[in-house]
Design a protein around this motif. Sequence first.
Motif, short mmCIF file in Angstrom:
data_model
loop_
_atom_site.label_atom_id
_atom_site.label_comp_id
_atom_site.label_asym_id
_atom_site.label_seq_id
_atom_site.Cartn_x
_atom_site.Cartn_y
_atom_site.Cartn_z
N LEU A 19 0.70 -1.24 0.11
CA LEU A 19 0.06 0.07 0.02
C LEU A 19 0.85 1.27 0.03
CD1 LEU A 19 -2.73 -0.83 2.61
CD2 LEU A 19 -2.86 -0.90 0.00
N GLU A 20 2.10 1.38 0.90
CA GLU A 20 2.82 2.44 0.83
C GLU A 20 3.36 2.71 -0.50
OE1 GLU A 20 5.99 1.81 3.66
OE2 GLU A 20 5.95 4.21 4.20
N ASN A 21 3.85 1.63 -1.43
CA ASN A 21 4.41 2.03 -2.61
C ASN A 21 3.33 2.19 -3.85
OD1 ASN A 21 6.82 1.30 -1.56
ND2 ASN A 21 6.78 -1.05 -2.16
N ALA A 22 2.04 2.29 -3.18
CA ALA A 22 1.22 2.42 -4.41
C ALA A 22 0.47 3.89 -4.36
CB ALA A 22 -0.01 1.47 -4.27
N ALA A 23 1.24 4.71 -3.83
CA ALA A 23 0.53 6.16 -3.46
C ALA A 23 -0.03 6.83 -4.84
CB ALA A 23 1.48 7.03 -2.81
N HIS A 24 0.94 6.43 -5.94
CA HIS A 24 0.45 7.04 -7.22
C HIS A 24 -0.93 6.52 -7.70
CE1 HIS A 24 2.14 3.16 -8.09
NE2 HIS A 24 1.65 3.22 -9.23
N LEU A 25 -1.40 5.55 -6.84
CA LEU A 25 -2.71 4.99 -7.26
C LEU A 25 -3.72 5.42 -6.36
CD1 LEU A 25 -1.50 1.32 -8.03
CD2 LEU A 25 -2.18 2.98 -9.78
#
Length: 236
Positions: free
Chosen positions: A106-112
């Motif tokens: 979830l942390e690595n998906a901030a662009h989504l």
Amino acid sequence: MDINKMMTPRLMSAAGFVSCGATVADVGTDHAYIPIWLVKNGVCPGAVAMDINQGPILRAEENIRKFGLETKIRTKLSDGLAALEPNEADTVVIAGMGGILINQILENAAHLYSSIKHYVLQPMTAIEETRKFLEQNGFFIQDECLAKEENKIYTIMSVVRGQMRIEKEIHYYIGEKLIENRDPLLSELLDGKMYELGRAIASLQFAKGEEAAQKQEWFLFLRNEMNKIKEACTLW
Ligand SMILES: C[S@@+](CC[C@H](N)C(=O)[O-])C[C@H]1O[C@@H](n2cnc3c(N)ncnc32)[C@H](O)[C@@H]1O
């Protein structure tokens, strides 16, 4: 193969949180049973089945073929949500992974964050860490439920973007929604957790030092808080 027979109570509970008409990205899909069930039952028009490993992707593709859903479910080899394009899915399912790994995904998906409207999360471990992460990173737990499989009880969360404040420490461990909903498996979940805490407390009985004493005190606190919830459960 009957997809209903492949859906265990844990998988069924996760699928049950997906809204009608959603386009789903199933992260760590493995067998792809969740997206297959969702599309086969008309809940979702289409889905993306994603996994970091080639073996599970091949397994997913084989199952998708068996159900003739190749035009509706595509697969993607991906670390977490890295290969998902914005607007490719509005709902994300992450089931059967550790809570810390779910947090990282979830942390690595901030662009989504602006394109994904709904997250269905089923952490296998460190659930309290996932609840903390969600609170600290602008997520809101809108619902939770429990599912039982072979004597193990699993927690499934329905999450959206939003502000949430978890006031009591114990609610990182036992979700407030489970209590509010009077989840039928809550009492059993508490029994299991209190038993584990009892064992941990006993194992620290003869340990020396400040750290062991603090740990023991913390476990006693948690067990006591869980016991209070358990007492409330017996009145329902
Ligand atoms: C235990 S299986 C869970 C399968 C299915 N979601 C379920 O709940 O039954 C975990 C899957 O997650 C995949 N996985 C592990 N780390 C991942 C990551 N960082 N990104 C995507 N998939 C991952 C593994 O390859 C494996 O197929």
